[in-house]
Structure formats: C-alpha cells, structure tokens
Write a protein that holds these residues in place. Structure first.
Motif, PDB file in Angstrom:
ATOM      1  N   LEU A 197       0.867  -1.167   0.000  1.00 37.67           N
ATOM      2  CA  LEU A 197       0.000   0.000   0.000  1.00 37.67           C
ATOM      3  C   LEU A 197       0.905   1.219   0.000  1.00 37.67           C
ATOM      4  CD1 LEU A 197      -2.455  -1.163   2.837  1.00 37.67           C
ATOM      5  CD2 LEU A 197      -2.739  -1.455   0.362  1.00 37.67           C
ATOM      6  N   ALA A 198       0.748   2.088  -0.987  1.00 36.48           N
ATOM      7  CA  ALA A 198       1.636   3.245  -1.080  1.00 36.48           C
ATOM      8  C   ALA A 198       0.803   4.513  -1.185  1.00 36.48           C
ATOM      9  CB  ALA A 198       2.547   3.092  -2.296  1.00 36.48           C
ATOM     10  N   ASP A 199       1.026   5.423  -0.226  1.00 38.25           N
ATOM     11  CA  ASP A 199       0.238   6.657  -0.169  1.00 38.25           C
ATOM     12  C   ASP A 199       1.088   7.829  -0.657  1.00 38.25           C
ATOM     13  OD1 ASP A 199      -1.667   8.546   0.257  1.00 38.25           O
ATOM     14  OD2 ASP A 199      -1.855   8.206   2.428  1.00 38.25           O
ATOM     15  N   GLU A 200       0.912   8.198  -1.897  1.00 42.07           N
ATOM     16  CA  GLU A 200       1.679   9.269  -2.531  1.00 42.07           C
ATOM     17  C   GLU A 200       3.175   9.143  -2.253  1.00 42.07           C
ATOM     18  OE1 GLU A 200      -0.057  13.184  -2.487  1.00 42.07           O
ATOM     19  OE2 GLU A 200      -1.958  12.394  -1.763  1.00 42.07           O
ATOM     20  N   PRO A 201       3.746   7.971  -2.540  1.00 45.56           N
ATOM     21  CA  PRO A 201       5.152   7.720  -2.177  1.00 45.56           C
ATOM     22  C   PRO A 201       6.128   8.599  -2.942  1.00 45.56           C
ATOM     23  CG  PRO A 201       4.368   5.993  -3.640  1.00 45.56           C
ATOM     24  CD  PRO A 201       3.171   6.843  -3.290  1.00 45.56           C
ATOM     25  N   THR A 202       5.695   9.146  -4.072  1.00 47.57           N
ATOM     26  CA  THR A 202       6.608   9.965  -4.868  1.00 47.57           C
ATOM     27  C   THR A 202       6.268  11.449  -4.743  1.00 47.57           C
ATOM     28  OG1 THR A 202       5.228   9.772  -6.854  1.00 47.57           O
ATOM     29  CG2 THR A 202       6.884   8.088  -6.530  1.00 47.57           C
ATOM     30  N   GLY A 203       5.298  11.758  -3.869  1.00 48.10           N
ATOM     31  CA  GLY A 203       4.796  13.121  -3.738  1.00 48.10           C
ATOM     32  C   GLY A 203       5.843  14.154  -3.346  1.00 48.10           C
ATOM     33  N   ASN A 204       6.827  13.739  -2.555  1.00 45.25           N
ATOM     34  CA  ASN A 204       7.845  14.687  -2.090  1.00 45.25           C
ATOM     35  C   ASN A 204       9.137  14.596  -2.879  1.00 45.25           C
ATOM     36  OD1 ASN A 204       6.474  16.008  -0.060  1.00 45.25           O
ATOM     37  ND2 ASN A 204       6.894  14.409   1.444  1.00 45.25           N
ATOM     38  N   LEU A 205       9.121  13.870  -4.004  1.00 47.46           N
ATOM     39  CA  LEU A 205      10.360  13.618  -4.736  1.00 47.46           C
ATOM     40  C   LEU A 205      10.342  14.303  -6.102  1.00 47.46           C
ATOM     41  CD1 LEU A 205      10.630   9.773  -4.030  1.00 47.46           C
ATOM     42  CD2 LEU A 205      11.546  11.652  -2.676  1.00 47.46           C
ATOM     43  N   ASP A 206      11.552  14.625  -6.614  1.00 47.55           N
ATOM     44  CA  ASP A 206      11.604  15.157  -7.980  1.00 47.55           C
ATOM     45  C   ASP A 206      11.296  14.004  -8.936  1.00 47.55           C
ATOM     46  OD1 ASP A 206      14.024  13.696  -8.767  1.00 47.55           O
ATOM     47  OD2 ASP A 206      15.068  15.053  -7.407  1.00 47.55           O
ATOM     48  N   SER A 207      11.087  14.316 -10.203  1.00 48.92           N
ATOM     49  CA  SER A 207      10.541  13.297 -11.097  1.00 48.92           C
ATOM     50  C   SER A 207      11.490  12.119 -11.296  1.00 48.92           C
ATOM     51  CB  SER A 207      10.128  13.905 -12.439  1.00 48.92           C
ATOM     52  OG  SER A 207      11.250  14.469 -13.054  1.00 48.92           O
ATOM     53  N   GLN A 208      12.806  12.384 -11.276  1.00 49.09           N
ATOM     54  CA  GLN A 208      13.761  11.286 -11.484  1.00 49.09           C
ATOM     55  C   GLN A 208      13.759  10.306 -10.301  1.00 49.09           C
ATOM     56  OE1 GLN A 208      17.748  12.671 -12.260  1.00 49.09           O
ATOM     57  NE2 GLN A 208      18.492  10.578 -12.557  1.00 49.09           N
ATOM     58  N   ASN A 209      13.813  10.867  -9.085  1.00 51.24           N
ATOM     59  CA  ASN A 209      13.752  10.027  -7.884  1.00 51.24           C
ATOM     60  C   ASN A 209      12.397   9.339  -7.764  1.00 51.24           C
ATOM     61  OD1 ASN A 209      16.137   9.936  -6.139  1.00 51.24           O
ATOM     62  ND2 ASN A 209      16.003  12.169  -6.261  1.00 51.24           N
ATOM     63  N   GLY A 210      11.354  10.066  -8.146  1.00 49.52           N
ATOM     64  CA  GLY A 210       9.999   9.516  -8.116  1.00 49.52           C
ATOM     65  C   GLY A 210       9.892   8.306  -9.020  1.00 49.52           C
ATOM     66  N   HIS A 231      12.324   6.346  -9.990  1.00 51.53           N
ATOM     67  CA  HIS A 231      13.118   5.250  -9.421  1.00 51.53           C
ATOM     68  C   HIS A 231      12.314   4.492  -8.360  1.00 51.53           C
ATOM     69  CE1 HIS A 231      17.350   3.965  -7.801  1.00 51.53           C
ATOM     70  NE2 HIS A 231      16.555   2.954  -7.992  1.00 51.53           N
ATOM     71  N   VAL A 232      11.695   5.255  -7.453  1.00 55.56           N
ATOM     72  CA  VAL A 232      10.897   4.671  -6.381  1.00 55.56           C
ATOM     73  C   VAL A 232       9.709   3.895  -6.966  1.00 55.56           C
ATOM     74  CG1 VAL A 232       9.206   5.406  -4.640  1.00 55.56           C
ATOM     75  CG2 VAL A 232      11.571   6.211  -4.499  1.00 55.56           C
ATOM     76  N   PHE A 233       9.079   4.483  -7.965  1.00 54.17           N
ATOM     77  CA  PHE A 233       7.944   3.837  -8.619  1.00 54.17           C
ATOM     78  C   PHE A 233       8.372   2.526  -9.281  1.00 54.17           C
ATOM     79  CE2 PHE A 233       5.466   3.270 -12.569  1.00 54.17           C
ATOM     80  CZ  PHE A 233       4.211   3.070 -12.021  1.00 54.17           C
ATOM     81  N   ASP A 234       9.518   2.548  -9.981  1.00 52.58           N
ATOM     82  CA  ASP A 234      10.003   1.350 -10.666  1.00 52.58           C
ATOM     83  C   ASP A 234      10.273   0.216  -9.682  1.00 52.58           C
ATOM     84  OD1 ASP A 234       9.778   2.406 -13.183  1.00 52.58           O
ATOM     85  OD2 ASP A 234      11.856   3.094 -13.293  1.00 52.58           O
ATOM     86  N   LEU A 235      10.762   0.552  -8.488  1.00 58.21           N
ATOM     87  CA  LEU A 235      11.027  -0.475  -7.477  1.00 58.21           C
ATOM     88  C   LEU A 235       9.730  -1.166  -7.061  1.00 58.21           C
ATOM     89  CD1 LEU A 235      13.574   1.478  -5.257  1.00 58.21           C
ATOM     90  CD2 LEU A 235      14.090  -0.567  -6.597  1.00 58.21           C
ATOM     91  N   MET A 236       8.682  -0.380  -6.901  1.00 59.71           N
ATOM     92  CA  MET A 236       7.399  -0.965  -6.496  1.00 59.71           C
ATOM     93  C   MET A 236       6.793  -1.795  -7.624  1.00 59.71           C
ATOM     94  SD  MET A 236       5.625   1.939  -4.151  1.00 59.71           S
ATOM     95  CE  MET A 236       5.700   3.127  -5.449  1.00 59.71           C
ATOM     96  N   LEU A 237       6.965  -1.280  -8.835  1.00 59.38           N
ATOM     97  CA  LEU A 237       6.428  -1.969 -10.006  1.00 59.38           C
ATOM     98  C   LEU A 237       7.105  -3.334 -10.177  1.00 59.38           C
ATOM     99  CD1 LEU A 237       4.333  -1.172 -12.060  1.00 59.38           C
ATOM    100  CD2 LEU A 237       6.149  -0.348 -13.560  1.00 59.38           C
TER     101      LEU A 237
END
Ligand SMILES: Nc1ncnc2c1ncn2[C@@H]1O[C@H](COP(=O)(O)OP(=O)(O)O)[C@@H](O)[C@H]1O
Ligand SMILES: [Mg+2]
Length: 240
Positions: A162-175, A177-183
């Motif tokens: 369950l991820a609640d806006e996990p990339t909300g505080n990150l710039d698009s590149q870091n976002g 990366h984090v998204f790809d890990l979950m995917l």
C-alpha cells in the motif's frame, strides 16, 4: 485478495458527523496493480488506512485473504500487517535514531526472520543504497529516504503493498526510481500494489484505476471495462 463491503467512515465534526467514505464496495484480486486518484480530501489516505487495519471502519466489512479484519485485536492486526502488508507513506516515517540498515532490519526482527542482517543488506543493494547503510535518515536525501522506506516495506516480502503518494515529495527522477522499485515487486513477485498518486503518468501505468471524489468511487476502469463489454454484447445480440 482485498475485499471491502459497504465500508464507510464517519468522524465527529462539531455538532454533526462528517462522512469521509460512503458505503464503498471494492474487490482487489491478488497481484493487481491499482492506482487510486482523486482530489485532496477525497478519502484516499483514509481508504488505505482502513485496508491496512490502521484505522477501523464505522460500518461495513473488510477482508484480507478471506479473513475479516473488523473484529481483530490490535495484536492480531499487527501480526497480519507484519506478515502480509508493506506500507509506504509520503513522508517516509523512518526512525531517526536508527541507521538505514537498522530501519530495514526492524520489521524482519519483529517477524523473527533468521538471516535478517544479510537480507537487509541485500534489500539495500536492491534500492542502490549499500553505500548508505550506516547513515542516519538526517544524512540522506528525500529520494534516498524513500528508497530506504521501500526496502523496509519489502523486508518481509509482503503480498500487498500500500503506497500513499510515495513519490509526492520527490523530484521526477527520484519519483520514477521509487515507482520502478514498487512496479518490479508487483511484476516479479506478483505482489498486489495499491498506489495513491497525484501523478497521472504513473497512475496510467496501473492495470486498473479508481477515482475517488468526496468519499465515493466516481470511476473504476475495471467496472467501466465490464460495463463496456456488457454493452458490446448487447449491441451484438441486437444486431444479429
Ligand atoms: N481523523 C479525522 N477526523 C476528522 N476528519 C478527518 C480525519 N481523517 C480525515 N479527515 C477528513 O476526511 C477527508 C478525507 O481525508 P483523506 O482520506 O486524508 O483524503 P485524501 O488522502 O484523499 O487527501 C478530509 O476532508 C479530511 O480532512
Ligand atoms: Mg492523503
């Protein structure tokens, strides 16, 4: 499988009650990647909190793998979360007095995993942060902190993320990366991924997208597809 039947959440608000979620029905099969979108205040975080058993519904029933969580004790809920659920928040929730490695170790030690230190190092490697193992959260950037939080959420190989806006505080590149890990966790391990996001590009990569507004589901791509299929069948029958 995650099942919600007529789940609602009402909180006291002054003299009145405020209904945050209205009799929500929702079934999320194992391994599905579903995105949840909606304006601020539409009930997205409340919904995730209910699924994780961090909060109790005012009415309705929630089942995880067929097991109703409504009447579970706090201990039983904590055990269920430890065994099955990984939660990633917008604001990391790392323990400031523990190093990156120790933060990842905590859930494994709670679950009593044997080769915990080895696995924690491996997880840090998976998120490209081995070099940061002995750093404290205050010494890490936002993107690094979120990757640690992800490694921690993956620690017990949860079947539900369950991820609640996990990339909300990150710039698009870091976002990204984090998204790809979950995917990857979703694709490789078949973990269910429920992702609340404001990022429409990320949301569009989900196999199913649910839109909330004022505590109600206003669109569900799965249901929309079923609806279209039914309509197409009707048209075919009518024209044959
Ligand atoms: N414990 C609470 N008490 C009162 N109001 C709450 C509480 N939790 C959430 N709310 C309200 O419920 C609504 C939905 O909140 P939330 O689920 O956080 O929305 P979202 O995550 O979509 O922004 C908001 O109007 C919020 O202010
Ligand atoms: Mg929220």
């Amino acid at each position: 499988m995650i099942e919600l039947y007529k789940v609602s959440k009402t909180v006291p608000s002054g003299a009145d009650d405020l209904t945050i979620l209205h009799a929500l029905d929702l079934v999320i099969p194992d391994g599905q990647f579903v995105s949840i979108v909606g304006p601020s205040g539409s009930g997205k975080s409340t919904l995730l909190g209910l699924i994780a058993g961090l909060d109790a519904p005012s009415a309705g029933e929630i089942r995880i793998d067929g097991q109703s969580i409504n009447e579970m004790s706090e201990d039983a809920l904590a055990e269920l979360r430890s065994a099955k659920i990984g939660f990633v928040f917008q604001s990391f929730h790392l323990i400031p007095s523990l190093t990156a490695l120790e933060n990842v170790l905590v859930p494994m030690e709670i679950a009593g995993l044997r080769d915990a230190p080895e696995r924690a190092r491996q997880l840090l490697g998976d998120v490209d942060l081995i070099a940061r193992a002995h750093h404290y959260p205050s010494q890490l950037s936002g993107g690094e902190k979120q990757r640690i939080a992800i490694a921690r959420a993956f620690a017990n190989e949860p079947k539900i993320m369950l991820a609640d806006e996990p990339t909300g505080n990150l710039d698009s590149q870091n976002g990204r990366h984090v998204f790809d890990l979950m995917l990857e966790m979703n694709k490789k391990r078949g973990a269910t991924l429920v992702l609340v996001t404001h990022d429409h590009e990320l949301a569009a990569e989900a196999t199913r997208s649910i839109s909330l507004r004022d505590g109600r589901v206003v669109s569900d791509s799965d249901r929309d597809a079923e609806f279209k299929e039914t309509q197409e069948e009707t048209v075919e029958v009518a024209s044959s």
